[in-house]
Design a protein around this motif. Sequence first.
Motif, PDB file in Angstrom:
ATOM      1  N   ASN A  76       0.856  -1.187   0.000  1.00  0.00           N
ATOM      2  CA  ASN A  76       0.000   0.000   0.000  1.00  0.00           C
ATOM      3  C   ASN A  76       0.889   1.232   0.000  1.00  0.00           C
ATOM      4  O   ASN A  76       1.722   1.399   0.889  1.00  0.00           O
ATOM      5  CB  ASN A  76      -0.906  -0.008   1.241  1.00  0.00           C
ATOM      6  CG  ASN A  76      -1.945   1.100   1.207  1.00  0.00           C
ATOM      7  OD1 ASN A  76      -1.740   2.151   0.618  1.00  0.00           O
ATOM      8  ND2 ASN A  76      -3.072   0.861   1.861  1.00  0.00           N
ATOM      9  N   PRO A  77       0.721   2.132  -0.973  1.00  0.00           N
ATOM     10  CA  PRO A  77       1.599   3.302  -1.045  1.00  0.00           C
ATOM     11  C   PRO A  77       1.559   4.179   0.192  1.00  0.00           C
ATOM     12  O   PRO A  77       2.541   4.849   0.507  1.00  0.00           O
ATOM     13  CB  PRO A  77       1.083   4.070  -2.280  1.00  0.00           C
ATOM     14  CG  PRO A  77      -0.082   3.339  -2.807  1.00  0.00           C
ATOM     15  CD  PRO A  77      -0.235   2.061  -2.088  1.00  0.00           C
ATOM     16  N   ILE A  78       0.443   4.182   0.922  1.00  0.00           N
ATOM     17  CA  ILE A  78       0.358   5.026   2.111  1.00  0.00           C
ATOM     18  C   ILE A  78       1.344   4.559   3.171  1.00  0.00           C
ATOM     19  O   ILE A  78       1.978   5.362   3.866  1.00  0.00           O
ATOM     20  CB  ILE A  78      -1.089   5.049   2.670  1.00  0.00           C
ATOM     21  CG1 ILE A  78      -1.275   6.212   3.641  1.00  0.00           C
ATOM     22  CG2 ILE A  78      -1.449   3.741   3.323  1.00  0.00           C
ATOM     23  CD1 ILE A  78      -1.331   7.556   2.992  1.00  0.00           C
ATOM     24  N   PHE A  79       1.530   3.248   3.294  1.00  0.00           N
ATOM     25  CA  PHE A  79       2.507   2.723   4.246  1.00  0.00           C
ATOM     26  C   PHE A  79       3.926   2.927   3.734  1.00  0.00           C
ATOM     27  O   PHE A  79       4.844   3.164   4.516  1.00  0.00           O
ATOM     28  CB  PHE A  79       2.234   1.248   4.522  1.00  0.00           C
ATOM     29  CG  PHE A  79       1.005   0.990   5.349  1.00  0.00           C
ATOM     30  CD1 PHE A  79       0.672   1.821   6.405  1.00  0.00           C
ATOM     31  CD2 PHE A  79       0.184  -0.079   5.065  1.00  0.00           C
ATOM     32  CE1 PHE A  79      -0.462   1.595   7.181  1.00  0.00           C
ATOM     33  CE2 PHE A  79      -0.952  -0.324   5.843  1.00  0.00           C
ATOM     34  CZ  PHE A  79      -1.276   0.514   6.888  1.00  0.00           C
ATOM     35  N   ALA A  80       4.112   2.833   2.433  1.00  0.00           N
ATOM     36  CA  ALA A  80       5.454   3.023   1.868  1.00  0.00           C
ATOM     37  C   ALA A  80       5.982   4.420   2.168  1.00  0.00           C
ATOM     38  O   ALA A  80       7.152   4.597   2.526  1.00  0.00           O
ATOM     39  CB  ALA A  80       5.424   2.779   0.363  1.00  0.00           C
ATOM     40  N   VAL A  81       5.124   5.424   2.050  1.00  0.00           N
ATOM     41  CA  VAL A  81       5.527   6.802   2.337  1.00  0.00           C
ATOM     42  C   VAL A  81       5.894   6.955   3.806  1.00  0.00           C
ATOM     43  O   VAL A  81       6.893   7.587   4.161  1.00  0.00           O
ATOM     44  CB  VAL A  81       4.397   7.786   1.954  1.00  0.00           C
ATOM     45  CG1 VAL A  81       4.729   9.204   2.430  1.00  0.00           C
ATOM     46  CG2 VAL A  81       4.176   7.782   0.451  1.00  0.00           C
ATOM     47  N   SER A  82       5.084   6.361   4.675  1.00  0.00           N
ATOM     48  CA  SER A  82       5.343   6.451   6.107  1.00  0.00           C
ATOM     49  C   SER A  82       6.632   5.728   6.490  1.00  0.00           C
ATOM     50  O   SER A  82       7.400   6.214   7.324  1.00  0.00           O
ATOM     51  CB  SER A  82       4.163   5.862   6.884  1.00  0.00           C
ATOM     52  OG  SER A  82       4.344   6.020   8.271  1.00  0.00           O
ATOM     53  N   ILE A  83       6.866   4.573   5.881  1.00  0.00           N
ATOM     54  CA  ILE A  83       8.098   3.827   6.150  1.00  0.00           C
ATOM     55  C   ILE A  83       9.319   4.651   5.753  1.00  0.00           C
ATOM     56  O   ILE A  83      10.326   4.688   6.465  1.00  0.00           O
ATOM     57  CB  ILE A  83       8.089   2.480   5.402  1.00  0.00           C
ATOM     58  CG1 ILE A  83       7.069   1.528   6.031  1.00  0.00           C
ATOM     59  CG2 ILE A  83       9.478   1.835   5.412  1.00  0.00           C
ATOM     60  CD1 ILE A  83       6.824   0.276   5.216  1.00  0.00           C
ATOM     61  N   VAL A 299       3.574  11.390   6.218  1.00  0.00           N
ATOM     62  CA  VAL A 299       4.983  11.675   6.501  1.00  0.00           C
ATOM     63  C   VAL A 299       5.171  11.999   7.968  1.00  0.00           C
ATOM     64  O   VAL A 299       6.108  11.512   8.625  1.00  0.00           O
ATOM     65  CB  VAL A 299       5.481  12.833   5.614  1.00  0.00           C
ATOM     66  CG1 VAL A 299       6.888  13.260   6.026  1.00  0.00           C
ATOM     67  CG2 VAL A 299       5.480  12.419   4.148  1.00  0.00           C
ATOM     68  N   GLU A 300       4.268  12.797   8.521  1.00  0.00           N
ATOM     69  CA  GLU A 300       4.385  13.204   9.915  1.00  0.00           C
ATOM     70  C   GLU A 300       4.271  12.011  10.856  1.00  0.00           C
ATOM     71  O   GLU A 300       4.927  11.971  11.909  1.00  0.00           O
ATOM     72  CB  GLU A 300       3.306  14.241  10.240  1.00  0.00           C
ATOM     73  CG  GLU A 300       3.413  14.848  11.623  1.00  0.00           C
ATOM     74  CD  GLU A 300       4.656  15.714  11.817  1.00  0.00           C
ATOM     75  OE1 GLU A 300       4.987  16.013  12.978  1.00  0.00           O
ATOM     76  OE2 GLU A 300       5.302  16.072  10.804  1.00  0.00           O
TER      77      GLU A 300
END
Length: 340
Positions: A76-83, A299-300
């Motif tokens: 999931n791209p949302i988790f990739a950004v957070s990682i 990101v935050e």
Amino acid sequence: MSVDSRPTLEDVARLAGVSLGSASRALSIPDQVKPVTLEKVQRAVEQLGYVRNGAAQALASRRTRTVAAVYPTLDNPIFAVSIQSLQRTLWTLGYQLLVASHEYKPEREAEVLRAILERGVDGIVLVGTDHADAVFDLARQYRLPYVMTWSTDERGTRDCIGFSYYDAAYEMASLVAQYGHSRIALCSGVAQGNERVRARIAATRAALKAAGLELRPEWMEEQPFTFDGGRQAVRNLMTFKTPPTALICGNDIQAVGAMGECRDRGLRVPDDLSVTGSDDVELANLVEPRLTTVHVPTVEIGVRAARRIVELIEDVESPAESDLVTRLVVRESLRRLSPG
């Protein structure tokens, strides 16, 4: 150094022309070393192909300077950004990140975590607050601090870096109702073992009730957070003689899948079916029509989680974290219906 032996830290220090202590600090706490010294050590490391002996380091210092993060999925791209933001921030703090996934199988999370802990880490980052007792038992057994992300813990008893899924879902459902929709369906995700999905369902139901509407049980689709999950929701909903006019999806991936299924069936979005998502991944602004969604401070979450887990590892006092804030992003996939 012999041809057959592995390079040692002493070899690195000798080639860099620095003391053994300086070489060690450059690799362990680079932010506390002079830039010139750091550059010399890094150049020597690259030239020699030196790799630190993590096991020996852990035995000597009782620290691995590694944080483990267990995610529901890496797809999931949302988790990739957070990682990415989690890793970058940990780097600046002198820590490395080890990532694993249980693929939305909560019953396997303890097994995944056990395999990680046996290799040695200093702290754990988890997603959500709904975890098996075995997960928390492992953290206590290994005396490891942990931070839970994405969700908030209403009891305030645990370290959480997240936002209110209930509030975000309530705002979205309220918006859809305000746009004149009364036949509203929900593709929520699978509720078992996921407090975020349960909050989404409860909030949607409450928002529709406040608008004088009902979340019909037959229009509740618990589908995976995948493109096909969204497609399957549309397939099921379109079997009704009078189908819904709006579909609220649990994430943008489901929503894009739902839009794809509509296209394949000759249904127009939003004329025949309005579709909304959640997360505001980059894809949401690229599909046609562009997707109405909930912007999540991805990101935050990663930045704050990294800082907080390091504070816990190093026993640093800090003020309690405030909840993060989401916002609605209204785009063309949501149609406003005319009264009557």
